[in-house]
Design a protein around this motif. Structure first.
Motif, short mmCIF file in Angstrom:
data_model
loop_
_atom_site.label_atom_id
_atom_site.label_comp_id
_atom_site.label_asym_id
_atom_site.label_seq_id
_atom_site.Cartn_x
_atom_site.Cartn_y
_atom_site.Cartn_z
N LEU A 41 0.82 -1.21 0.00
CA LEU A 41 0.00 0.00 0.00
C LEU A 41 0.86 1.26 0.00
N ILE A 42 1.98 1.21 0.70
CA ILE A 42 2.89 2.36 0.69
C ILE A 42 3.50 2.53 -0.70
N ARG A 43 3.87 1.41 -1.34
CA ARG A 43 4.38 1.51 -2.72
C ARG A 43 3.36 2.20 -3.62
N LYS A 44 2.11 1.81 -3.49
CA LYS A 44 1.06 2.40 -4.32
C LYS A 44 0.94 3.91 -4.07
N LYS A 45 0.99 4.32 -2.80
CA LYS A 45 0.89 5.74 -2.48
C LYS A 45 2.07 6.52 -3.04
N ILE A 46 3.25 5.92 -3.01
CA ILE A 46 4.43 6.60 -3.55
C ILE A 46 4.28 6.80 -5.05
N VAL A 47 3.84 5.75 -5.76
CA VAL A 47 3.62 5.89 -7.20
C VAL A 47 2.63 7.02 -7.49
N GLU A 48 1.58 7.09 -6.71
CA GLU A 48 0.56 8.13 -6.92
C GLU A 48 1.10 9.53 -6.62
N SER A 49 2.15 9.61 -5.79
CA SER A 49 2.69 10.92 -5.42
C SER A 49 3.84 11.39 -6.31
N LEU A 50 4.41 10.48 -7.10
CA LEU A 50 5.53 10.83 -7.98
C LEU A 50 5.00 11.47 -9.27
N PRO A 51 5.86 12.19 -9.99
CA PRO A 51 5.42 12.82 -11.25
C PRO A 51 4.84 11.79 -12.22
N LYS A 52 3.81 12.20 -12.95
CA LYS A 52 3.13 11.30 -13.87
C LYS A 52 4.05 10.77 -14.96
N ASP A 53 5.10 11.51 -15.29
CA ASP A 53 5.99 11.08 -16.37
C ASP A 53 7.17 10.24 -15.86
N THR A 54 7.12 9.80 -14.60
CA THR A 54 8.21 8.98 -14.05
C THR A 54 8.32 7.66 -14.82
N ASN A 55 9.54 7.32 -15.18
CA ASN A 55 9.81 6.05 -15.83
C ASN A 55 10.28 5.05 -14.77
N TYR A 56 9.65 3.87 -14.74
CA TYR A 56 9.97 2.88 -13.71
C TYR A 56 10.81 1.74 -14.29
N GLN A 57 11.87 1.40 -13.56
CA GLN A 57 12.80 0.36 -13.98
C GLN A 57 12.51 -0.94 -13.24
N THR A 58 12.47 -2.05 -13.96
CA THR A 58 12.39 -3.37 -13.34
C THR A 58 13.81 -3.90 -13.13
N ILE A 59 14.06 -4.47 -11.96
CA ILE A 59 15.37 -5.05 -11.69
C ILE A 59 15.22 -6.54 -11.39
N ILE A 60 16.10 -7.34 -11.98
CA ILE A 60 15.99 -8.79 -11.92
C ILE A 60 17.35 -9.39 -11.59
N HIS A 61 17.42 -10.14 -10.51
CA HIS A 61 18.69 -10.77 -10.14
C HIS A 61 19.05 -11.82 -11.19
N PRO A 62 20.31 -11.86 -11.62
CA PRO A 62 20.70 -12.80 -12.68
C PRO A 62 20.55 -14.27 -12.31
N SER A 63 20.43 -14.60 -11.03
CA SER A 63 20.26 -16.00 -10.64
C SER A 63 18.81 -16.45 -10.68
N SER A 64 17.88 -15.52 -10.88
CA SER A 64 16.47 -15.90 -10.98
C SER A 64 16.22 -16.58 -12.32
N ARG A 65 15.14 -17.35 -12.39
CA ARG A 65 14.79 -18.06 -13.62
C ARG A 65 13.38 -17.64 -14.04
N ILE A 66 13.29 -16.94 -15.15
CA ILE A 66 12.02 -16.41 -15.63
C ILE A 66 11.80 -16.90 -17.05
N SER A 67 10.65 -17.51 -17.30
CA SER A 67 10.35 -17.98 -18.64
C SER A 67 10.31 -16.81 -19.62
#
Length: 204
Positions: free
Chosen positions: A70-96
């Motif tokens: 819920l705090i993450r959601k509130k932060i997104v709502e409070s940041l500028p609308k044009d904010t670009n969000y980065q996904t970060i993925i640990h190299p040891s994870s396995r994603i199809s």
């Protein structure tokens, strides 16, 4: 050339997210961001800390390293609308390669995401979590270490899975459900609340 990011948060989870970025080859941290009323230190993990009001959405993408959905959601709502969000993925994870991860998500070490999974924005998949085939998961999802989601589950927004919790296959979990540590979910959850036990029951 590495992409520069700002990371929102200076707590324990921000340290874990920092470690993920530290082993990635295409991203580096420019600074950390905190809300103006929580600003107390100029540096964190050796990097500058800025107040949220000083964040420049044109200079860096953002990762929100806050454990509470819920705090993450509130932060997104409070940041500028044009904010670009980065996904970060640990190299040891396995994603199809046939699965999709939403923007701003954080995937920790040794996590597994199977085939034809769709996960929304700003999710956090923690250490040794696994998501089975054909699952559909909403925004601001949190999977604590060791959580297990079996195949064909449909999970709403702001759902929290506690450490070592598990979901049977083919379940529907509504938004804002909180699954406690070690809970075993055998039936659909169609009401908000917190669920504990084996089999899990809603706490009153």
């Amino acid at each position: 050339m590495k992409n520069k990011i700002s990371m929102f948060g200076t707590g324990g989870y921000a340290k874990e997210a920092f470690e993920i970025v530290n082993v990635m080859t295409d991203i580096e941290i420019e600074n950390f961001i905190v809300s103006d009323d929580h600003y107390s230190s100029e540096f964190f993990m050796g990097y500058p800390v800025l107040m949220q009001s000083d964040f420049d959405s044109n200079s860096c993408a953002m990762v929100i390293a806050i454990g509470d959905s819920l705090i993450r959601k509130k932060i997104v709502e409070s940041l500028p609308k044009d904010t670009n969000y980065q996904t970060i993925i640990h190299p040891s994870s396995r994603i199809s390669p046939f699965s999709k991860i939403g923007k701003g998500s954080i995937i920790s070490a040794e996590s597994v995401i199977s085939i034809d999974v769709v996960i929304g924005s700003h999710a956090q998949i923690n250490f040794h979590s696994s998501i089975g085939h054909d699952c559909k998961i909403g925004n601001f999802f949190t999977s604590c270490p060791g959580a297990r989601v079996s195949g064909n589950c449909k999970i709403g927004n702001q759902v929290f899975l506690g450490t070592n919790s598990s979901l049977r296959q083919n379940l529907n979990i509504m938004s804002n459900a909180n699954i406690g540590i070690g809970a075993v979910i055998l039936n659909d959850i169609d009401t908000e609340g917190t669920f504990f036990g084996n089999p899990a029951r809603r706490m009153r």
